[in-house]
Design a protein around this motif. Sequence first.
Motif, mmCIF file in Angstrom:
data_model
loop_
_atom_site.group_PDB
_atom_site.id
_atom_site.type_symbol
_atom_site.label_atom_id
_atom_site.label_comp_id
_atom_site.label_asym_id
_atom_site.label_seq_id
_atom_site.Cartn_x
_atom_site.Cartn_y
_atom_site.Cartn_z
ATOM 1 N N VAL B 37 -7.059 -4.553 2.084
ATOM 2 C CA VAL B 37 -5.812 -3.817 2.277
ATOM 3 C C VAL B 37 -4.935 -4.114 1.061
ATOM 4 C CG1 VAL B 37 -3.727 -3.598 3.699
ATOM 5 C CG2 VAL B 37 -5.945 -4.005 4.791
ATOM 6 N N GLN B 39 -1.087 -3.501 -1.187
ATOM 7 C CA GLN B 39 0.344 -3.270 -1.026
ATOM 8 C C GLN B 39 0.977 -3.176 -2.411
ATOM 9 O OE1 GLN B 39 2.541 -6.430 1.050
ATOM 10 N NE2 GLN B 39 3.807 -4.853 1.999
ATOM 11 N N LYS B 43 6.300 -1.697 -1.490
ATOM 12 C CA LYS B 43 5.808 -0.638 -0.607
ATOM 13 C C LYS B 43 5.102 -1.221 0.612
ATOM 14 C CE LYS B 43 7.140 2.560 -3.490
ATOM 15 N NZ LYS B 43 8.311 3.442 -3.153
ATOM 16 N N GLY B 44 4.541 -0.329 1.425
ATOM 17 C CA GLY B 44 3.890 -0.743 2.660
ATOM 18 C C GLY B 44 2.416 -1.043 2.474
ATOM 19 N N LEU B 45 1.774 -1.336 3.589
ATOM 20 C CA LEU B 45 0.353 -1.698 3.601
ATOM 21 C C LEU B 45 -0.510 -0.444 3.621
ATOM 22 C CD1 LEU B 45 0.655 -4.436 6.366
ATOM 23 C CD2 LEU B 45 0.463 -4.816 3.897
ATOM 24 N N TRP B 47 -4.683 0.603 3.833
ATOM 25 C CA TRP B 47 -6.080 0.201 3.992
ATOM 26 C C TRP B 47 -6.909 0.760 2.843
ATOM 27 C CZ3 TRP B 47 -10.420 3.312 4.752
ATOM 28 C CH2 TRP B 47 -11.607 2.620 5.029
ATOM 29 N N TYR B 60 -14.433 3.767 2.710
ATOM 30 C CA TYR B 60 -13.394 3.680 1.707
ATOM 31 C C TYR B 60 -12.293 4.690 1.982
ATOM 32 C CZ TYR B 60 -17.067 1.236 -0.838
ATOM 33 O OH TYR B 60 -18.052 0.347 -1.202
ATOM 34 N N TYR B 95 -5.162 -7.702 -0.411
ATOM 35 C CA TYR B 95 -5.451 -8.679 0.631
ATOM 36 C C TYR B 95 -6.835 -8.428 1.202
ATOM 37 C CZ TYR B 95 -0.343 -9.386 0.928
ATOM 38 O OH TYR B 95 0.983 -9.654 0.668
ATOM 39 N N PHE B 106 -6.827 -6.965 12.633
ATOM 40 C CA PHE B 106 -7.054 -7.925 11.555
ATOM 41 C C PHE B 106 -6.343 -9.227 11.896
ATOM 42 C CE2 PHE B 106 -9.067 -4.602 9.683
ATOM 43 C CZ PHE B 106 -8.294 -3.631 9.092
ATOM 44 N N TRP B 109 -5.702 -13.069 7.399
ATOM 45 C CA TRP B 109 -5.441 -12.444 6.110
ATOM 46 C C TRP B 109 -5.423 -13.506 5.024
ATOM 47 C CZ3 TRP B 109 -3.384 -7.161 5.513
ATOM 48 C CH2 TRP B 109 -3.301 -6.454 6.725
ATOM 49 N N GLY B 110 -5.889 -13.131 3.839
ATOM 50 C CA GLY B 110 -5.717 -14.003 2.698
ATOM 51 C C GLY B 110 -4.294 -13.917 2.184
ATOM 52 N N GLN B 111 -3.995 -14.710 1.164
ATOM 53 C CA GLN B 111 -2.644 -14.736 0.616
ATOM 54 C C GLN B 111 -2.405 -13.603 -0.385
ATOM 55 O OE1 GLN B 111 -5.087 -16.375 -0.710
ATOM 56 N NE2 GLN B 111 -4.779 -16.202 -2.928
#
Lengths: 109, 119
Positions: B37, B39, B43-45, B47, B60, B95, B106, B109-111
């Motif tokens: 994902v 960003q 802005k927003g998230l 996928w 994809y 991410y 989900f 999540w990674g950093q």
Amino acid sequence: EIVLTQSPGTLSLSPGERATLSCRASQSVSSSYLAWYQQKAGQAPRLLIYGASSRATGIPDRFTGSGSGADFTLTISRLEPEDFAVYYCQQYVGSPGWTFGQGTKVEVK
Amino acid sequence: EVQLVESGGGLVQPGGSLRLSCAASGFTLSSYWMDWVRQAPGKGLVWVSRINSDGYTTSYADSVKGRFTISRDNAKNTLYLQMNSLRAEDTAVYYCARFDFGYDAFDIWGQGTMVTVSS
């Protein structure tokens, strides 16, 4: 194409107040795949609510998800200082994958 | 501790390539479907991509189809995102996220790792 619209864009509230966030889908969607995430500045998102109304592990009970069909709500009963953040709803849209709302920022009034 | 750690981000010129990695620890990667994902700044998230547990099924977003390739090495507990023909609009924090079928969401999540596409 399913579009999630969150409102309001920004919510200005004081600690202790109640927050009500809306997520509206462009068509009826499955509640099973409706999730809410919290994202604080500079951090990764955190899962709060899944299946529209179930709290993820470790999420305080002041967070409540509700709704069905095309209208969903995240309610924070009494805002704590750590709750000021951006909140996103998410829905599975089949092929190819997932969509997110544009987010609602909950800020200190 | 269950954890995802991304790496591989950086500055790349338009048309260039980059490979992101996501190292999993504290759980068995092979048991989970995984996603990327992104960003964009402020802005927003959004996928980007998904891969099933054995790596044979992928999907994809239209915006990256044909340019990005998701893969995994379960033996190394690592997820990858190969990004080719990069564009300015690919600039974002990327991410990796674990999909949990118990939640159908989900849950880890990674950093994040920052990718900047600029000349």
